[in-house]
Design an enzyme around this catalytic site. Sequence first.
Site, PDB file in Angstrom:
ATOM      1  N   ASN A   9      63.766  -1.384  27.232  1.00 50.57           N
ATOM      2  CA  ASN A   9      64.525  -1.157  28.620  1.00 50.57           C
ATOM      3  C   ASN A   9      63.605  -1.199  29.855  1.00 50.57           C
ATOM      4  O   ASN A   9      62.877  -0.832  30.034  1.00 50.57           O
ATOM      5  CB  ASN A   9      64.903   0.517  28.323  1.00 50.57           C
ATOM      6  CG  ASN A   9      65.456   0.971  29.507  1.00 50.57           C
ATOM      7  OD1 ASN A   9      66.051   0.179  30.353  1.00 50.57           O
ATOM      8  ND2 ASN A   9      65.579   2.150  29.827  1.00 50.57           N
ATOM      9  N   LYS A  11      64.478  -0.990  32.675  1.00 55.75           N
ATOM     10  CA  LYS A  11      64.929  -0.079  33.891  1.00 55.75           C
ATOM     11  C   LYS A  11      65.231  -0.973  35.014  1.00 55.75           C
ATOM     12  O   LYS A  11      65.626  -2.202  34.823  1.00 55.75           O
ATOM     13  CB  LYS A  11      63.990   1.077  34.211  1.00 55.75           C
ATOM     14  CG  LYS A  11      63.547   1.635  32.681  1.00 55.75           C
ATOM     15  CD  LYS A  11      62.817   3.032  32.955  1.00 55.75           C
ATOM     16  CE  LYS A  11      62.437   3.387  31.542  1.00 55.75           C
ATOM     17  NZ  LYS A  11      62.029   4.695  31.501  1.00 55.75           N
ATOM     18  N   HIS A  94      71.741   6.696  28.918  1.00 54.10           N
ATOM     19  CA  HIS A  94      69.988   6.773  28.978  1.00 54.10           C
ATOM     20  C   HIS A  94      69.920   8.286  29.860  1.00 54.10           C
ATOM     21  O   HIS A  94      70.632   8.559  30.769  1.00 54.10           O
ATOM     22  CB  HIS A  94      69.472   5.814  29.800  1.00 54.10           C
ATOM     23  CG  HIS A  94      68.058   5.787  29.706  1.00 54.10           C
ATOM     24  ND1 HIS A  94      67.081   6.434  30.551  1.00 54.10           N
ATOM     25  CD2 HIS A  94      67.266   5.173  28.745  1.00 54.10           C
ATOM     26  CE1 HIS A  94      66.125   6.298  30.312  1.00 54.10           C
ATOM     27  NE2 HIS A  94      65.823   5.664  29.267  1.00 54.10           N
ATOM     28  N   GLU A  96      68.010   8.792  32.132  1.00 53.52           N
ATOM     29  CA  GLU A  96      68.126   8.758  33.698  1.00 53.52           C
ATOM     30  C   GLU A  96      69.213   8.476  34.270  1.00 53.52           C
ATOM     31  O   GLU A  96      69.441   8.898  35.513  1.00 53.52           O
ATOM     32  CB  GLU A  96      67.144   7.327  33.966  1.00 53.52           C
ATOM     33  CG  GLU A  96      65.630   7.653  33.609  1.00 53.52           C
ATOM     34  CD  GLU A  96      64.647   6.370  33.176  1.00 53.52           C
ATOM     35  OE1 GLU A  96      65.329   5.341  33.507  1.00 53.52           O
ATOM     36  OE2 GLU A  96      63.652   6.680  32.579  1.00 53.52           O
ATOM     37  N   GLU A 166      65.586  10.141  22.344  1.00 56.42           N
ATOM     38  CA  GLU A 166      64.716   9.917  23.493  1.00 56.42           C
ATOM     39  C   GLU A 166      64.403  11.364  24.083  1.00 56.42           C
ATOM     40  O   GLU A 166      65.235  11.779  24.878  1.00 56.42           O
ATOM     41  CB  GLU A 166      65.033   9.007  24.414  1.00 56.42           C
ATOM     42  CG  GLU A 166      65.536   7.603  23.933  1.00 56.42           C
ATOM     43  CD  GLU A 166      65.127   6.533  25.083  1.00 56.42           C
ATOM     44  OE1 GLU A 166      64.132   5.878  24.869  1.00 56.42           O
ATOM     45  OE2 GLU A 166      65.786   6.780  26.121  1.00 56.42           O
ATOM     46  N   GLY A 172      58.371   7.886  29.777  1.00 55.54           N
ATOM     47  CA  GLY A 172      57.684   7.606  31.048  1.00 55.54           C
ATOM     48  C   GLY A 172      56.379   8.518  31.291  1.00 55.54           C
ATOM     49  O   GLY A 172      55.896   8.657  32.520  1.00 55.54           O
ATOM     50  N   SER A 212      57.506   6.957  25.716  1.00 57.87           N
ATOM     51  CA  SER A 212      56.176   6.535  25.683  1.00 57.87           C
ATOM     52  C   SER A 212      55.733   5.707  24.045  1.00 57.87           C
ATOM     53  O   SER A 212      54.672   5.862  23.856  1.00 57.87           O
ATOM     54  CB  SER A 212      55.449   7.581  25.878  1.00 57.87           C
ATOM     55  OG  SER A 212      55.774   8.013  27.185  1.00 57.87           O
TER      56      SER A 212
HETATM   57  C1  PEP Z   1      63.055   4.484  27.944  1.00 54.44           C
HETATM   58  O1  PEP Z   1      63.201   4.053  29.252  1.00 54.44           O
HETATM   59  O2  PEP Z   1      63.877   4.443  27.129  1.00 54.44           O
HETATM   60  C2  PEP Z   1      61.855   4.765  27.637  1.00 54.44           C
HETATM   61  C3  PEP Z   1      61.663   5.405  26.348  1.00 54.44           C
HETATM   62  O3  PEP Z   1      60.549   4.726  28.543  1.00 54.44           O
HETATM   63  P1  PEP Z   1      59.174   4.816  28.146  1.00 54.44           P
HETATM   64  O4  PEP Z   1      59.002   4.016  26.901  1.00 54.44           O
HETATM   65  O5  PEP Z   1      58.474   4.196  29.303  1.00 54.44           O
HETATM   66  O6  PEP Z   1      58.648   6.144  27.807  1.00 54.44           O
END
Ligand code: PEP
Length: 249
Positions: A9, A11, A94, A96, A166, A172, A212
């Site tokens: 992803n 972003k 997501h 976000e 998630e 993040g 992460s």
């Molecule tokens: C994501 O944006 O779906 C995500 C898991 O980000 P990160 O791996 O940076 O935590």
Amino acid sequence: MRKKIIAGNWKMNMTPSQAVALVNELKPLVANDDVDVVFCVPAIDIIPAMEAAKGSNIQIGAENMYFEEKGAYTGEISPEMLTDAGVKYVIIGHSERREYFAETDETVNKKILKAFEHGITPIVCCGETLTQREQGITIDWIRQQIKIAFQNVTAEQAASAVIAYEPIWAIGTGKVATSEQAQEVCAAIRACIAEVYDEATAAAIRIQYGGSVSAASAPELFAMADIDGGLVGGASLKPDFGKIVNYNK
Ligand code: PEP
């Protein structure tokens, strides 16, 4: 046997020319026939990334999509725009988008139904906040998100879907869930799908962990019984993504 699916992803990162450079850099690193590899990229990067990925195992996906066919929805991307560009996967809901763009379980449901109508596989995101985890309501919360997200989705459609678990506190932040924590929730999601549909649908649906994920944590996470790959943010923009995709080598 479910095939693993590891999706990046991006972003709101990478201009079109940066996208082409990144796909070219990662192309040789993410070759792994055991895994479906998807780069979910900003809308403006889809076509150049698709061109750059030609001849490789990389599939280009989208990060979002609107639930209407077309019309006066300034700034939105329609399902047909995605299919015309060759997109097969789209991230839906997501955290976000839920936090900054007011997406709800109901709009997530509409988007999932619309994606299926157009033959696009949704990567349906769900996850709890740290407060919810501390309150001990993680599983209840996730079950509710899944049940609303999949309303009116047929068993056949659900079997082909991807769910990304998630935990919001892990996105993040560098704080990855333990493989036991991730497995517990992914197993609960599969049990919820079995309850809503049937065992065959639950056995077919692919469930990712996201939050992460790194080259160091991927092998243990992806070895868990109910974790069928990952949704990867930060690390998908780096050569490390090749190590994540090749977690089993
Ligand atoms: C994501 O944006 O779906 C995500 C898991 O980000 P990160 O791996 O940076 O935590």
